[in-house]
Write an enzyme that holds these catalytic residues in place. Structure first.
Site, PDB file in Angstrom:
ATOM      1  N   GLU A  29       0.847  -1.200   0.000  1.00 42.51           N
ATOM      2  CA  GLU A  29       0.000   0.000   0.000  1.00 42.51           C
ATOM      3  C   GLU A  29       0.879   1.246   0.000  1.00 42.51           C
ATOM      4  OE1 GLU A  29      -4.135  -1.062   1.891  1.00 42.51           O
ATOM      5  OE2 GLU A  29      -2.646  -0.943   3.478  1.00 42.51           O
TER       6      GLU A  29
ATOM      7  N   CYS B 227     -11.297   2.206   5.730  1.00 41.86           N
ATOM      8  CA  CYS B 227     -10.584   3.387   6.226  1.00 41.86           C
ATOM      9  C   CYS B 227     -10.849   4.611   5.371  1.00 41.86           C
ATOM     10  CB  CYS B 227      -9.081   3.107   6.293  1.00 41.86           C
ATOM     11  SG  CYS B 227      -8.376   2.472   4.769  1.00 41.86           S
TER      12      CYS B 227
END
Lengths: 650, 650
Positions: free
Chosen positions: A318, A402
């Protein structure tokens, strides 16, 4: 809170700014729809059951990953933190007793959950009792607390209710007693930075220096040798080399922060850490953090940033890979990372206006971040590729949710990012119709009323409100993209070059109520080209106008967008289209496209025939709001010239 | 073996063809170095320990994958099969008693391992006793047997030794008794096709029709409803929907083969299946297989084939995705798949010469397949991307070592693919210096001596040898890429159009010893363009000359190969460079490249400056033999024209 006399710009609190124009309806959508969705989906996932000590301990809902070290369920507190924060901003926008009751219910559960000693983390208290503070590397305890702090501060500002603020202050007092360099404490810090910037907000809201000191401790201790996460892993009986992500670059704890000069690892962690570093530098006046921050800024913006303000190309971590690696179709470019870049850039403005930071903040906000939220506020992007063959779409929820509350809280608080206030000074970082009441010290409030169609037009009128005449410096960002910007005060032209400081027009004068500043930024549709080291964009061109990066979609241009090419000299026209995507300025140009009538041939000796076509581009933030289809930001920059001059091919 | 009188072309056995020219030294390298490496690395991995019943049952060496259904250790017999096959061809090239002893040792172990009833599979006999024939979907029993059959046939041809041939014939007799539609048998077939084509070779070597019938059964039964693999999974107590690859397209058993019209799933499995289908069609005269084969051929070559002859773009299923999806950098394009395409194409020639098949066979052979073997015969590619940023390199071994022996056996037997023999006919499919002795029926042998520098030159002289004058048809492939080919017999020009049949020059005449055919294919460096639906190649051009596809490497051109662009009209020069990569024709051209001196700028309003440069391209098969670096097959097809005419850029 600081002993230094450094110039220090802080963002106004959200309630100080009334937002209209481009962002106003977006905040309304978040307040009307997104906040409710966030609450509903979070609670449906079982999040409140994990928090509320009055209900039985639930079963594990979300499986482990990464060698069984992590379940996203560990981060549920952070989801609540961001949702409370978003809801708080929404409450400022419009009172909503039902929403306030939902928040109070969650706050009440947290207040009841908090341990005697102040500790608060629903995962560890409810699901893994006895294991607290044993895995700071993977388990996000401080990250969760940080988000709850941010929610608490926002809710306090919005409603004056301080239950959660007090809970979180008490929790941080427990952290102060637990983590640190002093004997008997663990010299730990969080694998996922976030609490650092949250602690600065807590310090500002409470006026308590100790929370700033704790933030500074987390910044200073990070990455020191021996690495805390290795020590901690050994205590758990694990080999540090078994860490799933192999390197502490993943959490930017591979080196002390002052020795770091490359943006590495997980992109959101990086941005949150650098945000905390910048906040600490601003508030403490610690200039030793400035140079590392400048190095990291140069590394990000000079080598590792998508043209959309997206960042972190790789799904595997990520995050970041190698310099100039910016693949378009496989771009991870998490929404949270662009949101977090807005945070970092805004905090880089803490030492004073500088359009290097303001321009990037604006680019990330209007493009890489805003793309993460559908126009109707109900669907979300996690990844933000810069091209798609038509298989990338917004989703209604995610196993790791998120991003939705992150982009929602940013949109809902955008007014706070538009201004900076300091002693005797104010700055306008973002242009947007609305009104700000800024604290310029000495009990003085400076009102700035903006009238503008920005970002569709570069013309902005600012009207000053003041109780009494005052000598103040008002700095207005002049973006680097502005084409022949002009400025006047009360109708009198100002020589921009003479007042330009770090890319802002600094108007230091005696201001009176009713003074009018007219700014025209000179907004034109333009081409952008990437550094030739970005091999994925070689021979390609992107379009932008003002802060907006554009893209082409199949719904406007038909499929096979890679067939489109745009000559470097064709005129790019712009037009506001009220019925398109909620009202946008669309760009159009004559272009060429490959004629795809090849029948059964896969390869030929001669290039495809080219035919003229009209290209239409729309703002990148608005893509995938009209059904599935291809999308591309980077277009081929030329047409094969063989077809133009009619000469033989091959 | 067949009752039909259909025209039927078969490849000559390897010992019938002596190969010199381009392929001669490559076969020598395989014989001298690669075969030994294959044996050494296989035995070092523990493969022989698994086979030899005289040693204790070893521990599992290679972990399971795909939901614990597969370990590559299950396929070790196939590695031995391919290595024996490669070694057999090497022995024909040059006698090597030490190598022959190594083979005999392995053959002896298999002979001792074979069960009373004929069953032979070292994994099931030694590692999973009692589980045979319980998981045809995943466990490769018949695949392993097929490769051992191919090794046995080759070794028999090379040495006359028939121990392994007899072992495998007995094993297939056991299969005939076990699998089939008759009551008491399991109506199974292998998840990984291979045994079908092997059985045809076994039938040809032994003259036994029953092995051909077994091949036909496997072809016919595949994909019928209810799906055998689902039935079998239920018997094992598994849910068929838990299959790792989700769809039986993975093994081309989603539909009966006659209903299939799209190439799907695992690429090697697909090619092996279609090879077996074509073999069965040729040998049985079953024309109902012809139309499906033609449909599948059109689907592969019209929509799903890399310009290199590579195939199967995706790592996830080692196979096909959606039509026209041919990414370059992430291309999986397994070496085995290109090798297997050579197999399929060669078998499509069974019904008679046709340059659609011969051309693709040649393209896959010289490019996608041959790239899999380093020039020195010691290192291998598994994946064959068409571009690399410099991080893709040949390896010395692989956890799944299927590719090294596959490309080795193909190279070592290439002479067999160069010709076809039939009753009263022969065909030359591939041009290469050497001598072939072809069986044209009626006890007649046709000798064809080729003198040529192919593939560096398109000029070929063929001299005929015959014991007595004979009326024969000799068909010579005229590749579709040939530019103004010319042909003469004994100095007398032949009108190619008049003798052209399916892209071959069919010379049906009375031939005498010493007759000379001169063929000039007209070989020129040319550009290739991809169908505009291949979005990854839009605006790009590839270079080829004759059968060879070229690439650019950083070692010749410097880094940032995406900066290079080639105008559609520039002359492409060719030159044989003896000292380059073992001697190759290199291509060169004037080109332009992006000047990459952008300092800290990541994006600019103006395109990169362009500077002239000289481009050098080398054959794709030879890349990554000179150290790490970028590589690209598809070049940008033009330069931005703004820089050319000096006009302003937006």
């Amino acid at each position: 809170m600081s002993d230094t006399a450094a110039r220090r710009f802080r963002p106004p609190a959200v309630p100080q700014v009334e937002v209209r124009g481009f962002w106003g309806p977006r905040i309304d959508v978040v307040a009307d729809r997104t906040v409710g969705i966030l609450f509903d989906r979070c609670i449906a996932a079982g999040t409140l059951d994990q928090v509320d000590p009055a209900v039985p301990v639930p079963d594990l809902r979300i499986p482990f990953q990464h060698g069984n070290s992590v379940t996203t369920q560990m981060f549920w507190d952070s989801d609540f933190g961001k949702i409370i924060e978003t809801a708080a901003y929404a409450l400022h926008r419009r009172r909503d007793p039902a929403l306030e009751r939902r928040i109070d219910e969650v706050v009440d559960a947290y207040a009841r959950l908090q341990a005697e000693d102040g500790y608060l983390d629903s995962w560890f208290q409810r699901m893994r009792p006895g294991e607290r503070w044993t895995n700071l590397r993977d388990c996000h305890e401080l990250y969760n607390m940080g988000h709850l702090i941010e929610g608490a501060v926002a809710y306090f500002h919005a409603t004056g209710k301080r239950t959660l603020l007090d809970v979180m202050a008490r929790c941080m007092d427990h952290v102060i007693a637990t983590l640190g360099r002093e004997p008997g404490k663990k010299p730990g810090y969080c694998g996922h930075p976030e609490v650092e910037l949250a602690l600065v907000r807590l310090a500002r809201a409470t006026g308590e220096r100790r929370y700033l000191d704790l933030a500074a401790y987390f910044v200073d201790e990070r990455g020191r040798s021996p690495n805390y996460f290795d020590v901690e892993a050994e205590v758990r009986g694990e080999r540090s080399e078994d860490f799933w992500f192999k390197t502490h670059e993943y959490s930017q704890s591979h080196l002390p922060v002052r020795e770091q000069d490359r943006v590495v690892g997980h992109a959101v962690r990086a941005m949150y850490l650098y945000s905390g570093m910048a906040d600490v530098a601003t508030e403490t006046g610690d200039t030793t953090l400035v140079e590392p921050l400048e190095r990291l800024w140069a590394d990000l913006t000079g080598k590792n940033l998508y043209v959309t303000g997206g960042l972190g190309p790789s799904q595997a971590n990520e995050g970041f890979t190698v310099d100039y690696d910016l693949p378009n179709e496989s771009a991870y470019a998490e929404t949270c990372a662009a949101v977090a870049l807005v945070f970092w850039a805004s905090r880089m403005l803490g030492r004073g206006p500088d359009n290097r930071f303001g321009d990037v903040m604006e680019r990330a906000l209007y493009n890489g971040a805003l793309a993460g939220l559908s126009l109707d506020g109900t669907k979300f992007f996690y990844e933000n590729p810069l091209s798609s063959r038509g298989d990338h779409h917004r989703w209604t929820w995610h196993r790791c949710p998120c991003c939705p509350p992150n982009i929602a809280r940013l949109v809902a608080s955008v007014g706070s990012y538009a201004y900076g206030e300091a002693e005797g000074e104010a700055a306008v970082h973002l242009y947007c119709a609305g009104t700000a009441d800024l604290d310029v010290g000495g009990g003085r409030r400076l009102r700035v009323v903006q009238e503008t169609d920005y970002p569709w037009s570069g013309a902005v009128r600012l009207t000053v409100g003041l109780d009494a005449e005052a000598d103040l410096a008002l700095s207005l960002r002049i973006p680097a993209w502005a084409e022949g910007p002009t400025l006047s005060v009360n109708g009198e032209a100002v020589d921009l070059a003479a007042v330009s400081v770090a890319g802002y027009a600094r108007l230091a004068r005696r201001w009176s109520a009713g003074d009018v500043v007219d700014l025209d930024l000179g907004m034109r549709a333009k081409r952008l080209y990437a550094n030739p080291k970005v091999r994925q964009d070689a021979g390609r061109v992107a379009l932008r106008r003002g802060p907006l990066v554009y893209c082409v979609e199949a719904v406007d241009n038909g499929p096979l967008l890679d067939g489109l090419s745009l000559s470097p000299t064709t005129e790019i026209r712009h037009e506001f289209v009220a019925g398109l995507l909620g009202g946008v300025v669309a760009l159009s140009a004559a272009a060429e496209t490959d004629a795809a009538d090849w029948g059964g041939d896969l390869y030929r000796d001669a290039p495809p025939d080219r035919r003229p076509t009209a290209l239409q581009a729309v703002p990148y933030y608005a893509w995938d709001n009209r059904g599935p289809g291809e999308m591309a930001v980077w277009l081929r920059a030329c047409a094969p010239d063989a077809k133009r001059d009619g000469t033989a091919r091959s």
